[in-house]
Design a protein around this motif. Structure first.
Motif, PDB file in Angstrom:
ATOM      1  N   ILE A 154      24.539  38.082   4.694  1.00  0.00           N
ATOM      2  CA  ILE A 154      23.251  38.665   5.077  1.00  0.00           C
ATOM      3  C   ILE A 154      22.295  38.638   3.895  1.00  0.00           C
ATOM      4  O   ILE A 154      22.703  38.467   2.750  1.00  0.00           O
ATOM      5  CB  ILE A 154      23.432  40.113   5.578  1.00  0.00           C
ATOM      6  CG1 ILE A 154      24.092  40.986   4.483  1.00  0.00           C
ATOM      7  CG2 ILE A 154      24.237  40.130   6.879  1.00  0.00           C
ATOM      8  CD1 ILE A 154      24.162  42.475   4.811  1.00  0.00           C
ATOM      9  N   ASP A 155      21.030  38.861   4.162  1.00  0.00           N
ATOM     10  CA  ASP A 155      19.994  38.915   3.134  1.00  0.00           C
ATOM     11  C   ASP A 155      20.258  40.113   2.218  1.00  0.00           C
ATOM     12  O   ASP A 155      20.261  41.266   2.666  1.00  0.00           O
ATOM     13  CB  ASP A 155      18.633  39.044   3.807  1.00  0.00           C
ATOM     14  CG  ASP A 155      17.465  39.035   2.839  1.00  0.00           C
ATOM     15  OD1 ASP A 155      17.638  39.312   1.634  1.00  0.00           O
ATOM     16  OD2 ASP A 155      16.339  38.772   3.306  1.00  0.00           O
ATOM     17  N   ALA A 156      20.474  39.843   0.955  1.00  0.00           N
ATOM     18  CA  ALA A 156      20.795  40.907  -0.006  1.00  0.00           C
ATOM     19  C   ALA A 156      19.651  41.898  -0.170  1.00  0.00           C
ATOM     20  O   ALA A 156      19.877  43.070  -0.481  1.00  0.00           O
ATOM     21  CB  ALA A 156      21.150  40.296  -1.361  1.00  0.00           C
ATOM     22  N   ARG A 157      18.421  41.453   0.044  1.00  0.00           N
ATOM     23  CA  ARG A 157      17.252  42.332  -0.159  1.00  0.00           C
ATOM     24  C   ARG A 157      17.119  43.390   0.930  1.00  0.00           C
ATOM     25  O   ARG A 157      16.469  44.399   0.729  1.00  0.00           O
ATOM     26  CB  ARG A 157      15.989  41.492  -0.248  1.00  0.00           C
ATOM     27  CG  ARG A 157      15.908  40.661  -1.509  1.00  0.00           C
ATOM     28  CD  ARG A 157      14.622  39.828  -1.512  1.00  0.00           C
ATOM     29  NE  ARG A 157      14.441  39.144  -2.755  1.00  0.00           N
ATOM     30  CZ  ARG A 157      14.720  37.856  -2.947  1.00  0.00           C
ATOM     31  NH1 ARG A 157      15.220  37.132  -1.961  1.00  0.00           N
ATOM     32  NH2 ARG A 157      14.506  37.285  -4.111  1.00  0.00           N
ATOM     33  N   THR A 158      17.719  43.144   2.093  1.00  0.00           N
ATOM     34  CA  THR A 158      17.610  44.110   3.190  1.00  0.00           C
ATOM     35  C   THR A 158      18.908  44.891   3.404  1.00  0.00           C
ATOM     36  O   THR A 158      18.953  45.774   4.266  1.00  0.00           O
ATOM     37  CB  THR A 158      17.229  43.394   4.508  1.00  0.00           C
ATOM     38  OG1 THR A 158      18.257  42.467   4.850  1.00  0.00           O
ATOM     39  CG2 THR A 158      15.891  42.676   4.366  1.00  0.00           C
TER      40      THR A 158
END
Length: 171
Positions: free
Chosen positions: A108-112
C-alpha cells in the motif's frame, strides 16, 4: 528496377523513417514490485526475506530500492538527499498479511498508511513499525499490544532512532 519494386522500396523506406520519429516506449511503472528471496536491503545489505514483518520499497524511474522493514525505508526517506517528488513509497498492509510472510499483493501507499509502534512484535533491526491500510485494524493492534498509532507525517528520524523499549513505552 520495376515499378512494383520501386513502390515497395518507397513504402519500406517510409515505414523505416516513420519508426525513427517515434519516441521509444517506456516500460516504466511506479507500481510496487514483488520481493524476491535474494533481495538485499538498500540500507543495511541484509537479505530481506530473513526478517518477519512489513517491508518497504521506494519506486522511482531509475529503479526500485527495497528495505527489510518499514522503519529502514522511512529512515532512508527522511534524509533530505533521498526526497524525490516523483518517488512512490510502499509498505505491506499487515491487516491483510501474515506477520512472518507479508503478502506482496498487499503493498500500500506508505504516505497514507497507519503505523503502530511499540507492539513488541519482532522485525528487522531497530524500531518496528507495523503498517496498516485500515485505521481500525491499526488501533486494535495498538490496543492489544500497548502500542500507539502514528501517521506518516508523525514519523521522524528521532523516533526511528529510539531504542525499541522506549518506542514501546510511548516516550
Amino acid at each position: 528496377m520495376g515499378v512494383k519494386t520501386r513502390v515497395m522500396a518507397a513504402l519500406l523506406a517510409g515505414l523505416v523513417l516513420a519508426a525513427c520519429d517515434k519516441a521509444p516506449e517506456s516500460s516504466f511503472t511506479d507500481a510496487p514490485v514483488a520481493f524476491h528471496p535474494n533481495d538485499e536491503c538498500h540500507v543495511c545489505g541484509m537479505v530481506i526475506s530473513e526478517f518477519p514483518g512489513p517491508k518497504g520499497q521506494v519506486v522511482e524511474r531509475d529503479g526500485v530500492k527495497k528495505f527489510c522493514s518499514t522503519a529502514e525505508m522511512l529512515g532512508w526517506w527522511l534524509q533530505p538527499e533521498n526526497h524525490h517528488d516523483t518517488a512512490k513509497l510502499y509498505v505491506h498492509d499487515m491487516g491483510r498479511s501474515h506477520w512472518d510472510a507479508p503478502d506482496d499483493t498487499q503493498l500500500i501507499d506508505a504516505r497514507t498508511a497507519f503505523y503502530v509502534i511499540g507492539t513488541g512484535l519482532k522485525g528487522a533491526m531497530g524500531v518496528v513499525l507495523a503498517s496498516f491500510a485500515d485505521e481500525a485494524k491499526a488501533q486494535k493492534v495498538a490496543a492489544d499490544t500497548g502500542g500507539r498509532v502514528l501517521r506518516f507525517a508523525e514519523i521522524d528520524l528521532a523516533l526511528l532512532q529510539q531504542p525499541a523499549g522506549m518506542a514501546h513505552s510511548g516516550h
